[in-house]
Structure formats: structure tokens, C-alpha cells
Design an enzyme around this catalytic site. Sequence first.
Site, PDB file in Angstrom:
ATOM      1  N   SER A 295     -26.419   9.596 -17.530  1.00  0.00           N
ATOM      2  CA  SER A 295     -26.725  10.941 -17.028  1.00  0.00           C
ATOM      3  C   SER A 295     -27.906  11.643 -17.692  1.00  0.00           C
ATOM      4  CB  SER A 295     -25.486  11.824 -17.144  1.00  0.00           C
ATOM      5  OG  SER A 295     -24.995  11.809 -18.473  1.00  0.00           O
TER       6      SER A 295
ATOM      7  N   ASP B 191     -21.517  21.866 -22.136  1.00  0.00           N
ATOM      8  CA  ASP B 191     -20.579  20.737 -22.124  1.00  0.00           C
ATOM      9  C   ASP B 191     -20.692  19.881 -23.382  1.00  0.00           C
ATOM     10  OD1 ASP B 191     -22.927  19.325 -21.775  1.00  0.00           O
ATOM     11  OD2 ASP B 191     -22.502  18.724 -19.715  1.00  0.00           O
TER      12      ASP B 191
ATOM     13  N   HIS C  53     -24.707  17.028 -22.407  1.00  0.00           N
ATOM     14  CA  HIS C  53     -25.971  16.859 -21.674  1.00  0.00           C
ATOM     15  C   HIS C  53     -27.085  17.711 -22.254  1.00  0.00           C
ATOM     16  CE1 HIS C  53     -23.138  15.457 -18.383  1.00  0.00           C
ATOM     17  NE2 HIS C  53     -23.895  14.423 -18.698  1.00  0.00           N
TER      18      HIS C  53
END
Length: 509
Positions: A279, A481, A484
Site C-alpha cells: 500500500s 492509522d 500509511h
Amino acid sequence: MLSFILLALLAHASPIQCKHPHSHPHPKINIIILAGQSNMAGRGGVFKDTITETLTWDGMVPPECQPNPSILRLTANLTWVEAHEPLHADIDYNKTNGVGPGMPFANTVLNKDPNFGVIGLVPCAIGGTNISQWQKGELLYEQLVKRSQFAMQSGVYRAMLWYQGESDTENQQDAELYKDNLKRFFSDLSFDLKTPKLPIIQVGLASGPGAYIEEVREAQLKTDMPYVKCVDAKGLPLGPDGLHLTTPSQESHSAKCWLMLSLGQNNTPKDIFILAGQSNMAGRGGVNHGKWDGNIPPECKPKRSILRFTANLDWEVAREPLHVDIDVGKVCGVGPGMAFANEIIRSHRSGTGIIGLVPCAVGGTSINKWGKGSRLYDQLVKRANEALKDGGGTIRAILWYQGESDTLNKDDDETYKGKMVKLIEDLRLDLNLPSLPFIQIALASGEGTNTNIEMMRKAQMGIKMKNVKCVDAKGLPLNADNLHLTTMSEVKLGLKLAYTFLLSFSHFH
Ligand SMILES: *[C@@H]1O[C@H](CO)[C@@H](O)[C@H](O)[C@H]1NC(C)=O
Ligand SMILES: *[C@@H]1O[C@H](CO)[C@@H](O)[C@H](O)[C@H]1NC(C)=O
Ligand SMILES: *[C@@H]1O[C@H](CO)[C@@H](O)[C@H](O)[C@H]1NC(C)=O
């Protein structure tokens, strides 16, 4: 898509204009010359009125052909006005003009590259003309040069679109001489316009009144000159006269131009970089609560010299989010790719001046999902090979950011290094690039415990292989979070990757 090839051609040509960036403080008009015969002048929507027995244009202007304040037209009396159909009304004035390829082409370019700037169309096409009438010294040639030179006073040449040859299909000798005449015309023109690299996009005939269509098409498809590209119009629907493209054809012709161009366009050499991993490579910068905020920092702005290889294996001007059609089912945001590419361009150390990014990253993937034989591995190899087709460039490096998913479990951590070494070896073998540079990123975060993350980072930094470098992402600020990178962190990472590449592998000319 036509825009794409054109854009790449344009990017190719830009060094001519960019030598004195400070001498022209005002943005210039991007000049596109339109020349040839009736299908360039435009006969889309022209029909024979059975009552008056005259040719009439139906006046229909499809959305792709609508005027736009950024699209100008040079009139017959040499003034710039906002362009609208029919573009050739005052040029090919003895005929009834309709829709041609000029407006859909210009709209597509602006659509694909909003930073392209103002487009200045210079219509010069005249229906029914043969190639002899376009030779140096003839009236049409001299008109074309005169109008182009006038346009140049307020702009820069970007390309000529050329659609001609129908009139040369009637007589065998004309058809046989076509190629030589065409090449002479192209080279005289680029000489007289003092633009040796003037990109010319010519259209392969869809039709012709005579028997020698294939001979002329052969000459067009194999002109074999460095800055000439051919887009094939064969198979597009024709009007009842069997000669002229219909309005939908002119649109799909532009679309096809773009498509053909984008396919044939691969032969504009690019410095290609593969982006892979999970990601944080795919990009989550600016993504919060399942939505991307759309903020694009200046370092990540699109440029026509930075292209992206789409999921459909087409090149287009790259923009955020780079992985939008690759990491599907997730919300993609800003990753490191655009900042990286912009910095490479800014350094002037790209050999070709064009960067081709091949996004391949998929969020949430562990190293096992990337091993040889896996779907992701095969996809990466396939996309890399497709990107290279027809001399599309050279793969300069793989940028790799992955491992967060392997921190969940201590065993995965322990076997990571071996798997990574194997992956690099396999990719180099399968891409047939034994010393391909590989820049991996040491994790900033992970899904597992801090101890596991530290173990992973050690594994990553411990890989000692030739042409493998490691960039450390530790300490870059994270989203809420805690996993990220933020948009600004992705920008910083992109710059770090660029500096590492330039420092270690910049012998890449
Ligand atoms: C030139 O043509 C434009 C548009 O066709 C017209 O508006 C303008 O008056 C003309 N100028 C001259 C000097 O004839
Ligand atoms: C239009 O027709 C006239 C008269 O035949 C001719 O002199 C002129 O060259 C033609 N112009 C164009 C652009 O076809
Ligand atoms: C080209 O067209 C012109 C004008 O119609 C004509 O005079 C000439 O003979 C043609 N040339 C060739 C080689 O067909």
C-alpha cells in the site's frame, strides 16, 4: 489516447523550444498545423440536400468537437480567434466544410493533459488536392509555410496532422511516386520551418476514388522518417459518397488516432521505472476514512514528459493516484512515484527526457504473494515486457516498498531476506536484465509489533547484492492509522528515491 502519442512526440520535441526558457516570459501558443485534403478539412455531417441538390453541413457539433477558450484557430486573414467547427470554412472556401479531426484532437489533448496550455490550430487543408500540389514552390506549400511562420510568431510548433493521398489513388504513376513526393514534402517543410524534429502525424487512407489505395497506404504506413508517425484510418465508417469520414468517424478517428498513436507510440524511448510492493507504494497519502482528499502537492504535478502505463497497457500522461486502476478495490492516494519522476526530470539526467512509470503495487500483499509463479509476479513481468514493446525504452530500476504485511508473524520476518533475494534474482532473470537496479525501502511502519518491524528493517538493510540499494523510510510521519505515509511523507520518500537513483545509477544515459 491520440493525445498520448502526440504528447510523447511533443515531449520529444520540447528540447528545441526549451533551450532559452527565460527569453519568453509569456506562455506560448502550442501550434498544431492541419494540412492535406478533404478528410482533414472536414466533411463530417456534409450531405446532399435532395431538394436544392446542394451540399450542406448538418451543423451537428458533438461534445468532443465543442469550442474551448484554450483552442484557437488561425483565420485565413491571419488572426487568432476561438476555434469552432467547421475549422476550414474560410480556407477550403469553395467547398462545403463540416467536422474534421482538428477539434476532437485538440479537445483530447487538453483532456489528457490539462497543463498543455493554449492550442493554436492552423488549418491549411484543401479538398481534392494531390501530393504534387503540396511540393515546395507550389501555391499550397507556400501558403502552408507562410501561415505556419506567422503562427510561430506567437507560438511553438508542436506537430502537423496530415491527411492526404485520396487524389493520388487514381493513377498508377501518381501512386508509385507518392512515397518520394511525400518524403520530399515532409523534409522540405521541416527545413523551411527550421524545425528539423517537427513531429508529423499522418493518417493512413481510409478510402480513395481510385484503384491504387493500397499503394498509397503502403507509402504512408512505411514512410520511415524519424519524426513521422502514421495513424491508420482504414475501416472507419464512410459517408454515402464512399470517400469522406462521417462525423462519428472523425471522432472515433481521433480516438483511434490516439489509440494507434499510443500503441505505435511505445517506440518513443522512455526511461522506465517499475513501482511494486504494497500500500505505501500504491499510495495512501491523503486517504482518510476511506476517501482521498485530492490534494496534489507541486512535486507530484503531472507533466507531459511523465507517462503512466495503465492497466489496459496503454501509455498516458501520469497523474495521481498512479495506482488507481492497478490496486483496485482500495482507495488510492498519493504515493512516491510522481515526486520521484518529477525529480528525475528536474535533474535533467534522464537520457530520453521521458519517464515511463509502470505501477504494479497492490495493498495488503505479503512477500509470498510476490514469489515467482504468483499472479502478482507474472503481472509485473508481463507489464514490464509490454511497456518495452516496439522499442518503448529501457527499464532503469524497480522501486520496491513492501514488508508491512510480513511483520505480523516472526517466522515471516525470519524468512523474508531469503525470499527477497530470490525475488530480485528471479526478476532479473525473467526480465533478462541481470544487473537491473533495485531500490527497496526499509519500512517506516508495519502491521506487527515494533520488535517485528525492527527485525524486518534489519533484513531489508542486510540485503547485500550488486545494484540493490535501500532507502530508509523510518521517521517519516504517518497517517492516523499509524501504518500509511502521509502525502508529504510520500513526497519526501519520492525525492529520497530519486536522489538514491541519481547518485547510484545515474550513468543511465
Ligand atoms: C479576419 O477574420 C475574422 C474572422 O473571420 C474577422 O472577424 C476579422 O474582422 C477579419 N479581419 C480582417 C482584418 O479582415
Ligand atoms: C476557389 O475557386 C476559385 C475559382 O475557380 C479559384 O481561383 C481558387 O483558387 C479556389 N480556391 C480554393 C481554396 O479552392
Ligand atoms: C494534381 O492536380 C492538379 C490540379 O488538379 C493537376 O493539374 C495535376 O495534373 C495533378 N498532378 C498529378 C501528378 O496528378
